[in-house]
Every structure is written in C-alpha cells, then in structure tokens.
Design a protein around this motif. Structure first.
Motif, PDB file in Angstrom:
ATOM      1  N   LYS B 299       0.836  -1.204   0.000  1.00 50.67           N
ATOM      2  CA  LYS B 299       0.000   0.000   0.000  1.00 50.67           C
ATOM      3  C   LYS B 299       0.874   1.258   0.000  1.00 50.67           C
ATOM      4  N   GLY B 300       0.316   2.344  -0.518  1.00 53.49           N
ATOM      5  CA  GLY B 300       1.002   3.625  -0.458  1.00 53.49           C
ATOM      6  C   GLY B 300       0.992   4.156   0.977  1.00 53.49           C
ATOM      7  N   TYR B 301       1.854   5.131   1.238  1.00 48.97           N
ATOM      8  CA  TYR B 301       2.012   5.615   2.609  1.00 48.97           C
ATOM      9  C   TYR B 301       0.699   6.137   3.199  1.00 48.97           C
ATOM     10  N   ASN B 302      -0.011   6.984   2.454  1.00 45.84           N
ATOM     11  CA  ASN B 302      -1.233   7.584   3.003  1.00 45.84           C
ATOM     12  C   ASN B 302      -2.298   6.543   3.329  1.00 45.84           C
ATOM     13  N   GLU B 303      -2.448   5.574   2.461  1.00 48.03           N
ATOM     14  CA  GLU B 303      -3.438   4.525   2.673  1.00 48.03           C
ATOM     15  C   GLU B 303      -3.043   3.664   3.880  1.00 48.03           C
ATOM     16  N   PHE B 304      -1.764   3.372   3.944  1.00 49.26           N
ATOM     17  CA  PHE B 304      -1.209   2.569   5.030  1.00 49.26           C
ATOM     18  C   PHE B 304      -1.438   3.276   6.376  1.00 49.26           C
ATOM     19  N   PHE B 305      -1.115   4.558   6.387  1.00 54.94           N
ATOM     20  CA  PHE B 305      -1.226   5.395   7.589  1.00 54.94           C
ATOM     21  C   PHE B 305      -2.698   5.494   8.023  1.00 54.94           C
ATOM     22  N   THR B 306      -3.587   5.705   7.055  1.00 60.87           N
ATOM     23  CA  THR B 306      -5.024   5.835   7.349  1.00 60.87           C
ATOM     24  C   THR B 306      -5.560   4.535   7.943  1.00 60.87           C
ATOM     25  N   GLU B 307      -5.101   3.416   7.400  1.00 61.04           N
ATOM     26  CA  GLU B 307      -5.578   2.126   7.914  1.00 61.04           C
ATOM     27  C   GLU B 307      -5.132   1.917   9.363  1.00 61.04           C
ATOM     28  N   ALA B 308      -3.879   2.279   9.645  1.00 61.69           N
ATOM     29  CA  ALA B 308      -3.374   2.118  11.022  1.00 61.69           C
ATOM     30  C   ALA B 308      -4.205   2.949  11.998  1.00 61.69           C
ATOM     31  N   ARG B 309      -4.545   4.164  11.596  1.00 65.32           N
ATOM     32  CA  ARG B 309      -5.255   5.078  12.496  1.00 65.32           C
ATOM     33  C   ARG B 309      -6.733   4.719  12.670  1.00 65.32           C
ATOM     34  N   SER B 310      -7.207   3.757  11.913  1.00 66.28           N
ATOM     35  CA  SER B 310      -8.594   3.329  12.127  1.00 66.28           C
ATOM     36  C   SER B 310      -8.720   2.595  13.462  1.00 66.28           C
ATOM     37  N   SER B 311      -7.581   2.219  14.060  1.00 69.56           N
ATOM     38  CA  SER B 311      -7.663   1.535  15.355  1.00 69.56           C
ATOM     39  C   SER B 311      -7.740   2.515  16.533  1.00 69.56           C
ATOM     40  N   PHE B 312      -7.662   3.815  16.279  1.00 70.63           N
ATOM     41  CA  PHE B 312      -7.925   4.784  17.356  1.00 70.63           C
ATOM     42  C   PHE B 312      -9.378   4.644  17.813  1.00 70.63           C
ATOM     43  N   GLY B 313      -9.626   4.888  19.087  1.00 66.07           N
ATOM     44  CA  GLY B 313     -10.999   4.909  19.595  1.00 66.07           C
ATOM     45  C   GLY B 313     -11.706   6.183  19.148  1.00 66.07           C
ATOM     46  N   PRO B 314     -13.038   6.263  19.347  1.00 67.59           N
ATOM     47  CA  PRO B 314     -13.799   7.435  18.874  1.00 67.59           C
ATOM     48  C   PRO B 314     -13.296   8.765  19.455  1.00 67.59           C
ATOM     49  N   GLU B 315     -12.940   8.778  20.745  1.00 66.86           N
ATOM     50  CA  GLU B 315     -12.501  10.039  21.350  1.00 66.86           C
ATOM     51  C   GLU B 315     -11.160  10.481  20.763  1.00 66.86           C
ATOM     52  N   ALA B 316     -10.271   9.527  20.483  1.00 58.64           N
ATOM     53  CA  ALA B 316      -8.983   9.872  19.873  1.00 58.64           C
ATOM     54  C   ALA B 316      -9.211  10.446  18.477  1.00 58.64           C
ATOM     55  N   LYS B 317     -10.111   9.844  17.730  1.00 60.71           N
ATOM     56  CA  LYS B 317     -10.400  10.356  16.372  1.00 60.71           C
ATOM     57  C   LYS B 317     -10.969  11.779  16.457  1.00 60.71           C
ATOM     58  N   ARG B 318     -11.885  11.967  17.422  1.00 62.86           N
ATOM     59  CA  ARG B 318     -12.487  13.293  17.599  1.00 62.86           C
ATOM     60  C   ARG B 318     -11.409  14.333  17.917  1.00 62.86           C
ATOM     61  N   ARG B 319     -10.500  13.964  18.817  1.00 60.14           N
ATOM     62  CA  ARG B 319      -9.496  14.950  19.250  1.00 60.14           C
ATOM     63  C   ARG B 319      -8.463  15.219  18.164  1.00 60.14           C
ATOM     64  N   VAL B 320      -8.103  14.200  17.392  1.00 66.59           N
ATOM     65  CA  VAL B 320      -7.159  14.418  16.297  1.00 66.59           C
ATOM     66  C   VAL B 320      -7.801  15.362  15.268  1.00 66.59           C
ATOM     67  N   ALA B 321      -9.059  15.133  14.952  1.00 65.10           N
ATOM     68  CA  ALA B 321      -9.748  15.984  13.967  1.00 65.10           C
ATOM     69  C   ALA B 321      -9.866  17.421  14.484  1.00 65.10           C
ATOM     70  N   LEU B 322     -10.295  17.577  15.742  1.00 67.24           N
ATOM     71  CA  LEU B 322     -10.448  18.921  16.298  1.00 67.24           C
ATOM     72  C   LEU B 322      -9.095  19.625  16.435  1.00 67.24           C
ATOM     73  N   GLY B 323      -8.083  18.886  16.855  1.00 71.33           N
ATOM     74  CA  GLY B 323      -6.741  19.456  17.018  1.00 71.33           C
ATOM     75  C   GLY B 323      -6.169  19.907  15.690  1.00 71.33           C
ATOM     76  N   THR B 324      -6.414  19.118  14.659  1.00 72.32           N
ATOM     77  CA  THR B 324      -5.945  19.493  13.324  1.00 72.32           C
ATOM     78  C   THR B 324      -6.691  20.733  12.845  1.00 72.32           C
ATOM     79  N   PHE B 325      -8.000  20.772  13.151  1.00 71.74           N
ATOM     80  CA  PHE B 325      -8.812  21.925  12.739  1.00 71.74           C
ATOM     81  C   PHE B 325      -8.329  23.222  13.398  1.00 71.74           C
TER      82      PHE B 325
END
Lengths: 93, 448
Positions: B299-325
């Motif tokens: 897999k390409g880097y971005n796809e690989f990276f995205t797949e790994a981060r799917s194992s974050f829990g919902p709160e981690a995903k929320r905080r990464v998105a808000l922090g990036t925003f």
C-alpha cells in the motif's frame, strides 16, 4: 447547528488521515460542530495584550553538548518493528 | 503512623507475603480491572505505573489498540529513579486511551470504582486511583494533562498530587500534550507522596523542559474560594464542602472569596491547546514503528497510515480531527493562539490570588457518577466536568486532591492549588489534614 460544511469536514478527515464509517462520521461530525461552538465562546474575550504562553512556566533554554553518544537501547528499539538489516521496513512513499 | 512506606519497612513479613499479595490482587483485578498486567514481585515496596509511562520490557500501550504489543526497551526517568530507591514495579494501570477522558471509561474493560463497582473511577489515571484505593502498601505513578490525577483521586478516595509543570521528567511518557503533561503521584498518605516526589523530581538530560528548582513550603492561613468555580457544583457536594470549610476554620484557616475574570474559559482554552498538541503527537503512530503493525507493504504511505489510524478509539479520532482543525492556517489565530494568550492571562490572575493564600474547592463539581450515567454524556458535557481541574493544569500550577467526606458510601475530594514551585505547602496542608481526618477504604490488599 452546522458549523462545518460536509466538504470541509471530509477535507479535514483527509488531512488527519482518518477514515470513518458513515454512521461514525455522522456522530463525530455532530460532536465536532458542538465542540467548535463551545470553543467559539472564547471570541468575546479580549486578551490581545497578553503574549501567547507556549509553556506554563519559563523554561531556560538548555542545549545538549554537540557530541555523539552511544544509545545503549538502539538494538532493542528495533525489536518493535519489522527490520531489514538496520532499516525499519515501511510502506511505499 | 502516617507513612505506609515507613510502616512497611518496619513490619515483619511472612515468607509467603508477596505470593499471597499477588494472588489476592489478581483475584480482585478480575473484578475491578485496575491493572493491564501484574508483575511477579518478590521484594520491595510496590508501585504501579499508569500505562502511558514506559517500563523496560513491559508492554506499554496508553490503553490504546494502536500501541498493542509495544514493549519499550527502557524505563522512563521517573521509573528508573524509583527503582534505584528500591521500590518494586508491581504493574501497569489502565487509563482512558492516551489520557483522553474524565471518567476512565474510554478503554477496553475499563476499571471500576472499588467503593462500588457500578460507579466510575474517574480518569484518565483510572487504574492508578483504583489500585491505590485497594492496596494497603503501594504508591502509583500517574500523569495529569487536564485533571487526570485529581479527578480519579477524588472519585476513588485517595490523595492525588500533581506537581508544578516541569519538576518531574517526562522522558518515557507517551505524550498527550507536551505543554500540559505532568507526571504525578497517588497514595493513601501525603507523607508517602512527599517521599516519592523527592526521589523522582529534578532535571534530566533527556527532557529539556524538566528543571531543577528550589521547592518552597510557604504555608498560608488564607484559603481562597474562586466564586466562578463554584457555579454548577452539585448541591450535595456544596453542602459537604461547606462542612469542610467550617472544619478548616476551626483548624485556624481564614476563608475568603475572590473572583478571577474568565476562569470559566479555562476549559475551552485547555481543550484547544491539548487537542492541538495531541493531534501532532499522535501522528507518530503510523502502523510500522510501534505497536500495531499493518503488514501489507504494497500500500502507499497515506493509505497505510489511514488504515493504522482506524484503530484509534472514537474520542482519539475526535481529538485528532479537532486538534488538526484548530491548528489550520485559516483559524489558528482565532482558536489556538487565543487559547495561548488566555493561558498567560489566567496564569497572571491566579498568581495574584495565590500571593498570600491557597485556592480551595471541591475537586469535581459532581458526586461520583454511575458508569451508565457517564456513558450517556455528550463530549461537551464531559469536557465541562473539568471546570475545576482545568485551571491549575492549564497554568502548570501544583495541586492536590484529598478525601474530605463520604456521601452515600462514596468519597468526595477537595482540591488545593498553590503557586508554582510551592509544592511542599500542599503536602504540609494535607499531612495536617490527615491527622484530623481518617480516610476510609473498602479493601486493604497486602495488609500486615
């Protein structure tokens, strides 16, 4: 309450490298809109005369001597990764 | 005796003390889920470690699936120093994933309150607080970003000490938010906290934000209540807190009320800064360096990276998105920079109040909630629970939570804040308090 348009939210997820299933996407989008509205309550405060505090205390700048040190755990660090010779194997760039 | 460490050293131990301790603890752990792993110790005074602090050759995951299988080849500086002082590592304690939580329920098989299993432990140092409430002779090395020591200490009825930012090395800590993270200590007695604090504090060549600084003990008769912090506090909590104040007045303290402009805005400011920092810190979990492995290298880097981060829990995903925003170029000055300026403003205001007094309040605005109640709250309601613990954490001010009452069989904690580097004043205060007030525990595993 819609703070972020769908296309902006999708772009944000792409930048974060986060993929969400449709149901999860809806729930997190709603939460994020509410949290941003909560963050917006800071708007009414004028604190422009204060410098940003990147740390809560003043930390004197400290440099390490510019010399090479042997890191005793280097070999063991690699045990957490798939390695080829002394390189960590990763995806294509 | 007010020090478990001293008492333990003096007591004769039967030959099978440690095997029995471990057997009893493992049995209770299957019910309360305090530890993610328990080590077979056979000597020394036991200490547990929050799962976001690295312990040599022990899986350290910060209770996140993305770090499952990560085994650090080194001890965090605080752990190395404690081992040198002949303490024995007992196990890793469960927590909200990466410290993202107020109730200790953002992880698999979350801990349960030792006073009553239907109730939360508080978070994010959930297992550390529960273990301290269960073990007679034990201290826990925990960590606070926005209240992660004070909150669970209050809900589990133990003493939770968060030092001035920068006094204990963060080397070996799995970062959440670098300008807010502080390693701290939980125990049943303040004297034990002082002993451990003295062993682990001090500068470290591996953490340039860790400093050597003289620590003062400027005690104060005046106890200040910040009126805005008391808004929204539950009536039963307020009523018990009033009794505490009367008791403290009888001990010679004077109670005063003051106002700190915009202190209620410490919560959004704290969350903006912590999420911004968390979103960059969590970028290191790529699926090939630590923990979870994605083995399809085609897999390409971005796809690989995205797949790994799917194992974050919902709160981690929320905080990464808000922090990036909040860090994005178009809104950075509106959110991130403003929060940093507000932090400076609050530090100056709080320093003014703390010149001649200590700030006291309930640690949490509510009684210990049931797990089912906490699960029903939305993110903004949950973040609002940090209204009292966020200001000292945002400002890097030392604070301690100590038990002061028991309502409906569950403990209540009070929080005391002092000025930067006046950490000993807090422990002086709680040591005096412990001579007047006996803490209660349901379990005493390892008692002699």
């Amino acid at each position: 309450m819609i703070i972020m348009e769908d296309q902006d939210f999708d772009r944000l997820l792409k930048v974060c490298r986060i993929r969400l299933a449709e149901k999860e996407r809806e729930a997190i989008k709603k939460d994020i809109d509410e949290v941003i509205a909560y963050f917006d309550t800071l708007e009414s405060i004028d604190c422009s005369k204060y410098e940003p505090a990147y740390q809560p205390i003043e930390i004197p700048s400290r440099k390490r001597p510019d010399k090479i040190e042997a890191f005793k755990h280097a070999g063991k660090l690699l045990e957490n990764s798939k390695i080829y010779r002394f390189f960590i194997v990763g995806p294509k760039v | 005796m007010t020090s478990s460490i001293k008492e333990f050293a003096k007591k004769d131990k039967p030959y099978d003390y440690y095997p029995r301790l471990l057997e009893e603890l493992k049995k209770l752990n299957s019910k309360l889920n305090m530890f993610s792993n328990i080590s077979d110790i056979s000597s020394g005074f036991p200490f547990s470690v929050k799962d976001n602090i690295c312990v040599n050759q022990v899986e350290s995951t910060a209770s996140s699936q993305i770090l499952e299988g990560y085994v650090p080849p080194f001890d965090a500086t605080a752990i190395e120093r404690l081992r040198t002082a002949e303490f024995s590592f007992l196990g890793k304690t469960k927590m909200d994933e990466f410290g993202f939580g107020t109730f200790g329920i953002n992880c698999k098989e979350h801990p349960r309150n030792p006073f009553d299993e239907k109730y939360v432990t508080g978070g994010s140092s959930a297992g550390s607080a529960a273990a301290t409430a269960v073990l007679k002779y034990h201290v826990s090395i925990a960590e606070s970003t926005g209240g992660s020591i004070a909150c669970p200490a209050a809900f589990c009825g133990v003493v939770g000490f968060t030092p001035t930012y920068g006094l204990i090395s963060r080397y070996g800590l799995i970062d959440y938010a670098n300008s807010l993270d502080k390693i701290g200590i939980m125990a049943r007695h303040s004297e034990d906290i002082r002993y451990v604090f003295d062993k682990i504090k001090g500068s470290d060549q591996y953490d340039t934000t860790c400093i050597d600084h003289e620590i003062a003990s400027k005690t104060a008769e005046k106890l200040v209540i910040i009126d805005q912090l008391m808004k929204g506090v539950d009536d039963k909590v307020l009523s018990s807190f009033d009794k505490l104040l009367s008791r403290l007045e009888n001990m010679g303290h004077k109670v005063a009320h003051e106002s700190v402009p915009f202190i209620e805005k410490a919560i959004p400011a704290y969350y903006i800064i912590s999420m911004a920092e968390a979103s960059t810190n969590l970028a290191r979990y790529t699926g090939f360096k630590y923990g979870l492995k994605i083995n399809d290298f085609s897999k390409g880097y971005n796809e690989f990276f995205t797949e790994a981060r799917s194992s974050f829990g919902p709160e981690a995903k929320r905080r990464v998105a808000l922090g990036t925003f909040v860090r994005s170029a178009s809104v950075k000055s509106k959110y991130y920079e403003k929060a940093l300026r507000l932090r400076r403003m609050l530090i100056e205001s709080l320093n003014g109040v703390l010149k001649d007094g200590l700030i006291i309040s309930p640690t949490m605005p509510i009684k210990v909630p049931k797990i089912s109640e906490a699960e029903g709250l939305d993110p903004v309601q949950i973040y609002g629970m940090d209204s009292i613990t966020a200001p000292p954490n945002l400002s890097g001010l030392p604070h301690v939570s100590f038990p002061y009452d028991y309502v409906d069989g569950l403990p209540l904690g009070a929080q005391l804040i002092t000025s930067h580097f006046n950490d000993y004043a807090l422990l002086d205060f709680t040591e005096r308090w412990e001579k007047q007030f006996e803490y209660r525990f349901k379990y005493n595993v390892g008692a002699l």
